[in-house]
Design a protein around this motif. Structure first.
Motif, PDB file in Angstrom:
ATOM      1  N   LEU A   1       0.420  -1.417   0.643  1.00 53.26           N
ATOM      2  CA  LEU A   1      -0.033  -0.053   0.172  1.00 53.26           C
ATOM      3  C   LEU A   1       1.143   1.199   0.234  1.00 53.26           C
ATOM      4  N   ALA A   2       1.929   1.102   0.002  1.00 53.80           N
ATOM      5  CA  ALA A   2       3.090   2.636   0.700  1.00 53.80           C
ATOM      6  C   ALA A   2       3.807   2.284  -0.290  1.00 53.80           C
ATOM      7  N   ALA A   3       3.703   1.373  -1.368  1.00 55.05           N
ATOM      8  CA  ALA A   3       4.353   0.962  -2.308  1.00 55.05           C
ATOM      9  C   ALA A   3       6.093   1.203  -2.061  1.00 55.05           C
ATOM     10  N   ARG A   4       6.424   0.740  -1.528  1.00 62.16           N
ATOM     11  CA  ARG A   4       8.062   0.427  -0.758  1.00 62.16           C
ATOM     12  C   ARG A   4       8.796  -0.720  -1.623  1.00 62.16           C
ATOM     13  N   ALA A   5      10.418  -0.463  -2.203  1.00 58.82           N
ATOM     14  CA  ALA A   5      10.702  -0.843  -2.957  1.00 58.82           C
ATOM     15  C   ALA A   5      10.872  -2.516  -2.746  1.00 58.82           C
ATOM     16  N   LEU A   6      10.364  -3.313  -4.031  1.00 59.65           N
ATOM     17  CA  LEU A   6      10.088  -4.793  -3.360  1.00 59.65           C
ATOM     18  C   LEU A   6      11.528  -5.680  -3.275  1.00 59.65           C
ATOM     19  N   PRO A   7      12.062  -4.395  -3.443  1.00 59.60           N
ATOM     20  CA  PRO A   7      13.177  -6.089  -2.516  1.00 59.60           C
ATOM     21  C   PRO A   7      13.187  -5.816  -1.069  1.00 59.60           C
ATOM     22  N   SER A   8      12.470  -4.972  -0.426  1.00 57.65           N
ATOM     23  CA  SER A   8      11.820  -5.084   0.828  1.00 57.65           C
ATOM     24  C   SER A   8      10.997  -6.186   1.070  1.00 57.65           C
ATOM     25  N   PHE A   9      10.558  -6.383   0.649  1.00 56.74           N
ATOM     26  CA  PHE A   9       9.194  -7.314   0.736  1.00 56.74           C
ATOM     27  C   PHE A   9      10.223  -8.778   1.401  1.00 56.74           C
ATOM     28  N   PRO A  10       8.911  -9.605   1.836  1.00 50.27           N
ATOM     29  CA  PRO A  10       9.721 -11.086   3.097  1.00 50.27           C
ATOM     30  C   PRO A  10       9.653 -11.304   1.901  1.00 50.27           C
ATOM     31  N   TRP A  11       9.996 -12.031   0.803  1.00 53.31           N
ATOM     32  CA  TRP A  11      10.443 -12.477  -0.357  1.00 53.31           C
ATOM     33  C   TRP A  11      10.374 -14.525   0.291  1.00 53.31           C
ATOM     34  N   GLN A  12      11.788 -14.345   1.020  1.00 51.92           N
ATOM     35  CA  GLN A  12      12.514 -15.544   1.488  1.00 51.92           C
ATOM     36  C   GLN A  12      11.587 -16.233   2.812  1.00 51.92           C
TER      37      GLN A  12
ATOM     38  N   TYR B   1       4.095  -0.382 -10.563  1.00 56.18           N
ATOM     39  CA  TYR B   1       4.799  -1.130  -9.830  1.00 56.18           C
ATOM     40  C   TYR B   1       3.889  -2.042  -9.497  1.00 56.18           C
ATOM     41  N   ALA B   2       2.836  -1.726  -9.728  1.00 56.68           N
ATOM     42  CA  ALA B   2       1.446  -3.491  -9.380  1.00 56.68           C
ATOM     43  C   ALA B   2       2.229  -4.145 -10.330  1.00 56.68           C
ATOM     44  N   ARG B   3       2.686  -4.096 -11.296  1.00 52.75           N
ATOM     45  CA  ARG B   3       3.057  -4.954 -12.543  1.00 52.75           C
ATOM     46  C   ARG B   3       4.578  -5.844 -12.162  1.00 52.75           C
TER      47      ARG B   3
END
Length: 341
Positions: free
Chosen positions: A21-32, A69-71
């Motif tokens: 929702l805050a459109a933060r940088a994708l690498p900051s997401f907890p992907w692992q 960003y959404a894409r």
């Protein structure tokens, strides 16, 4: 699902929700962490839940972030899903198809969830520098100061607050929604910033009509043009501010000197009491803040560092070092405390 697994999934969902929702940088997401959860039997359910908390979130549906960003987000989510041997989820591909059909804009929306369940939504530029200013974006110190304010509502409740350099308006709007000030004055000097600021105030349900609060208990909100190099003591005095705040405005020496000039002017205003002042800034180098505190000392303005808070209501850079200084404009009181190196 075991209690600890449920707790982990809830925390993961919240992290994805707030960051998207805050459109933060994708690498900051907890992907692992997501990859680990996707190997569990409930992995597909978790992905659908993430979809509902992000692209399908009611706030997002109403105020879409950047289409690009959404894409990129959905493409990465689909990639994580396809890496796991499981049935394809049509909902993910349908969501991506909808985004691909949307038209890109130079403006996007960022939304920040408040503890009350309400949110602050901002229309911001998709560029770091736009129209010759960086004021069309929200910076980390604004988020940090907003968190501190929400945790300390008594500092603002029933008082008139003046914000210097409001930018996109995040801090002020969070205070207006969570801290119950009597009145709030947003200010800036750049024409495009002021235009966007007024739009964000209206976007969040506040009226800019004088003496016309949107509902009982709502603060009177105004947006003022305030050039720090031209402002007068009488103009500052007219705001009758009980509290003055500023966030991430120490980005160059010239601006820092202008800010101190304004603060000194507030000291000289003919009032029985001077306002409480809180200035937040991100430490980007060893010298960040050094000129500011040196000039405060020279101007006879006392200051102390506000103890750091651990609350993380909003997503921002994990390693950002933000300082909040409380200034005491009455030079006969207060404590002067050096920042730790």
């Amino acid at each position: 699902m075991a209690p600890e697994d449920h707790e982990g999934a809830t925390s993961l969902l919240q992290s994805f929700e707030r960051r998207f929702l805050a459109a933060r940088a994708l690498p900051s997401f907890p992907w692992q962490s997501l990859e680990e959860k996707l190997r569990e039997p409930s992995g597909s359910e978790l992905l659908l839940a993430i979809l509902q908390k992000t692209v399908k979130h009611p706030v997002c549906v109403q105020h879409l972030p950047s289409v690009r960003y959404a894409r990129c987000f959905l493409s990465k989510l689909i990639k994580k899903h396809e890496a796991v041997p499981t049935e394809p989820l049509d909902a993910l591909y349908e969501a991506l198809a909808e985004v691909l059909m949307a038209k890109e804009s130079t403006q996007c929306h960022r939304s920040y969830l408040l503890p009350s369940g309400d949110s602050v939504t901002l229309s911001e530029s998709t560029a770091i520098v736009s129209h010759g200013t960086t004021g069309l974006l929200t910076w980390d110190a604004a988020l940090y100061l907003a968190e501190w304010a929400i945790g300390n509502p008594a500092a603002f409740a029933g008082r008139t607050v003046l914000e210097l350099g409001s930018g996109a308006g995040l801090t002020g709007l969070a205070i207006c929604k969570a801290c119950h000030p009597r009145a709030f004055v947003f200010s800036d000097c750049h024409g495009r910033v002021l235009e966007q600021l007024r739009g964000n105030v209206l976007l969040n349900g506040f009226s800019l009509e004088l003496h016309t609060p949107t509902h009982p208990g709502s603060p009177k909100v105004t947006v003022a043009e305030l050039d720090w190099d031209k402002v007068t003591a009488s103009q500052l005095s007219s705001f009758q501010a009980d509290v003055v705040i500023a966030a991430d405005v120490l980005y160059c020496g010239e601006v820092t000197l202008s800010l101190v000039r304004v603060l000194k002017m507030l000291t000289d205003c003919q009032r029985r009491t001077t306002p409480d002042v809180y200035v937040a800034y991100t430490i980007r180098s060893h010298d960040t803040g050094k000129l500011f505190v040196t000039e405060l000392d020279r101007a006879g303005i006392s200051w102390e560092e506000v103890p750091p808070h651990a609350s993380k209501l909003f997503p921002y850079e994990e390693h950002s070092a933000v300082v909040i200084l409380k200034l005491v404009l009455n030079v006969h009181h207060g404590v002067r405390r050096r920042l730790e190196k």
